[in-house]
Design a protein around this motif. Structure first.
Motif, PDB file in Angstrom:
ATOM      1  N   TYR A 172      62.063  78.825   1.672  1.00 47.29           N
ATOM      2  CA  TYR A 172      61.804  77.376   1.560  1.00 47.29           C
ATOM      3  C   TYR A 172      61.936  76.914   0.109  1.00 47.29           C
ATOM      4  O   TYR A 172      61.264  77.459  -0.765  1.00 47.29           O
ATOM      5  CB  TYR A 172      60.364  77.059   1.974  1.00 47.29           C
ATOM      6  CG  TYR A 172      60.117  77.150   3.442  1.00 47.29           C
ATOM      7  CD1 TYR A 172      60.215  76.013   4.235  1.00 47.29           C
ATOM      8  CD2 TYR A 172      59.780  78.358   4.028  1.00 47.29           C
ATOM      9  CE1 TYR A 172      59.969  76.095   5.594  1.00 47.29           C
ATOM     10  CE2 TYR A 172      59.544  78.445   5.390  1.00 47.29           C
ATOM     11  CZ  TYR A 172      59.642  77.308   6.168  1.00 47.29           C
ATOM     12  OH  TYR A 172      59.406  77.383   7.497  1.00 47.29           O
ATOM     13  N   THR A 198      57.975  70.131  -3.184  1.00 43.86           N
ATOM     14  CA  THR A 198      58.695  71.372  -2.902  1.00 43.86           C
ATOM     15  C   THR A 198      57.817  72.595  -3.182  1.00 43.86           C
ATOM     16  O   THR A 198      56.867  72.523  -3.965  1.00 43.86           O
ATOM     17  CB  THR A 198      59.944  71.478  -3.785  1.00 43.86           C
ATOM     18  OG1 THR A 198      59.524  71.647  -5.139  1.00 43.86           O
ATOM     19  CG2 THR A 198      60.819  70.242  -3.668  1.00 43.86           C
ATOM     20  N   ASP A 199      58.211  73.706  -2.564  1.00 45.72           N
ATOM     21  CA  ASP A 199      57.519  74.970  -2.840  1.00 45.72           C
ATOM     22  C   ASP A 199      57.694  75.387  -4.314  1.00 45.72           C
ATOM     23  O   ASP A 199      56.864  76.115  -4.849  1.00 45.72           O
ATOM     24  CB  ASP A 199      58.038  76.082  -1.904  1.00 45.72           C
ATOM     25  CG  ASP A 199      57.211  76.164  -0.627  1.00 45.72           C
ATOM     26  OD1 ASP A 199      56.528  75.171  -0.295  1.00 45.72           O
ATOM     27  OD2 ASP A 199      57.241  77.211   0.042  1.00 45.72           O
ATOM     28  N   GLY A 253      57.048  73.990   2.071  1.00 48.05           N
ATOM     29  CA  GLY A 253      56.885  75.175   2.901  1.00 48.05           C
ATOM     30  C   GLY A 253      55.511  75.779   2.716  1.00 48.05           C
ATOM     31  O   GLY A 253      54.563  75.076   2.329  1.00 48.05           O
TER      32      GLY A 253
END
Ligand SMILES: Cc1ncc(COP(=O)(O)O)c(C=O)c1O
Length: 396
Positions: free
Chosen positions: A42, A252-253, A46
């Protein structure tokens, strides 16, 4: 002979390089954490985002944390989840960054400013009380520079009038109030993870809450107000439908990996900021005409800014002070031009200078000196020398 002369008046600048008022602190460990996330399945939202949310919720001692793309979008989302809308009034402080008011404006509600308590420099509960009308839907107090607002007083007003409270805690992540972490107070609190804040994810923000329904609403609104979990569609795994106008405020991850690594250093960041503040206080408290930041008796703040007030006895005004510091390559800043001075709030909501005398008096002297965890002894000494040199120049 220019020694001891401020650079603005012909001396040599104290520094060759510019010392910023704030800065991030990134180690190899953090770089590795981001690289590791980049190599995982991811790179959008994620499992690492979920882990970051859980860790923040645990730190604050609340049930839910919802990560967003910035403090600004977190405020938008919180206002939306609170149900702020057209015809509603939302009371907030004029001494803040514009995003605080956007908890109202982005949701078509009206931001209503009330004056500050000049000691804390935060929303004054008595002033709030004077501005409550039947249209008032909520409060958005801000913990200026990390110093908590009068949480008791503001919650009392909110209780009296059944108002939703969104704490703009963008300056205050990592601090506590009466032993309870900042952010744990009802109904929602918002953090920013911009590079100058307590910890950073590059850009990023978070809404925290104990309220299950609000949390559900925040999660949905963050991601298009999409319902992914529909009854009667068990054999249609693709089926997802939008139930309202939501947003794409997904982080975002990669950001979450940085955030998790930064969280591990939160205590160390606080300790370093506290040390710098102690050194500033002991050097600057003796200077007549400088008001050092207020101390809190009821909290252990994570100070985001070291915001002093330059008063008449200093010998020059704030404008002169700022320009003299810049001539020394000391990157001071002013937080903030009060919102009722901004064209947006004057043109859209009819505000004008003169409306909030306490805010204006504080603003006239405000200057934030550099404060961040990467500052070393020389940086602190340079700032103190620059201030003292300027003071002594004006004494003569
Ligand atoms: C008080 C306050 N609220 C909200 C924000 C917005 O945060 P962000 O920059 O993460 O959007 C800021 C940013 O500086 C701020 O100072």
């Amino acid at each position: 002979m220019t020694e001891g002369l401020p650079a603005r008046y012909g001396g040599e600048p104290i520094r060759d390089d510019v010392l910023g008022y704030g800065a991030q602190s990134i180690t190899d460990h953090e770089k590795e954490a981001v690289l590791e996330a980049l190599e995982s399945d991811y790179i959008t939202r994620g499992p690492t985002v979920e882990e970051f949310e859980e860790r923040v919720a645990e730190h604050v001692g609340v049930e839910h944390a919802i990560a967003t793309t910035s403090g600004t979008t977190a405020l938008h989302l919180a206002g939306h989840a609170a149900g702020f809308g057209s015809g509603d009034e939302v009371i907030t402080t004029p001494l803040t960054f514009v995003s605080t008011a956007h908890a109202a404006t982005y949701n078509d509600a009206e931001p209503v400013f009330a004056d500050i308590d000049p000691h804390r420099r935060t929303l004054d509960p008595e002033a709030v009380r004077e501005h409550v009308t039947k249209e008032t839907a909520g409060l958005v107090p801000m913990h200026y520079a990390g110093h908590p607002a009068d949480i008791d007083g503001l919650l009392k007003v909110a209780n009296e009038h059944d108002l939703t409270v969104i704490w703009d805690a963008c300056h205050a992540f990592g601090g506590s109030w009466r032993g309870e972490p900042i952010g744990a107070q009802r109904d929602m609190a918002v953090f920013s993870f911009h590079p100058v804040k307590s910890i950073t994810t590059g850009e990023g923000g978070m809404v925290v809450t104990d309220d299950d329904e609000l949390a559900d609403r925040l999660r949905r609104l963050r991601s298009f107000d999409m319902n992914y979990d529909l009854e009667d569609h068990d054999d249609e795994p693709w089926y997802q439908v939008t139930e309202g106008v939501g947003h794409n405020y997904n982080v975002t991850d990669l950001q979450a990996a940085l955030g998790l690594a930064q969280l591990d250093r939160l205590e160390a960041f606080k300790q370093r900021r506290d040390e710098i503040i102690e050194q500033y206080d002991s050097a600057l408290n003796e200077i007549k005409g400088l008001r050092t930041p207020p101390k809190s008796t009821e909290s252990d703040p994570m100070y985001h800014l070291y915001a002093i007030e330059v008063t008449e006895a200093f010998g020059c005004d704030r404008t002169e002070f700022v320009n003299a510091m810049h001539a020394e390559n000391i990157g001071v800043q002013v937080h903030y031009v009060p919102l009722h001075y901004h064209p947006l709030f004057q043109e859209e909501f009819g505000y004008a200078p003169g409306a909030f005398p306490k805010t204006e008096r504080v603003y006239d002297g405000l200057v934030s000196l550099p404060l961040h965890a990467e500052m070393d002894r020389k940086d602190i000494k340079d700032v103190v020398t620059a201030v003292k040199t300027l003071y002594e120049y004006h004494l003569k």
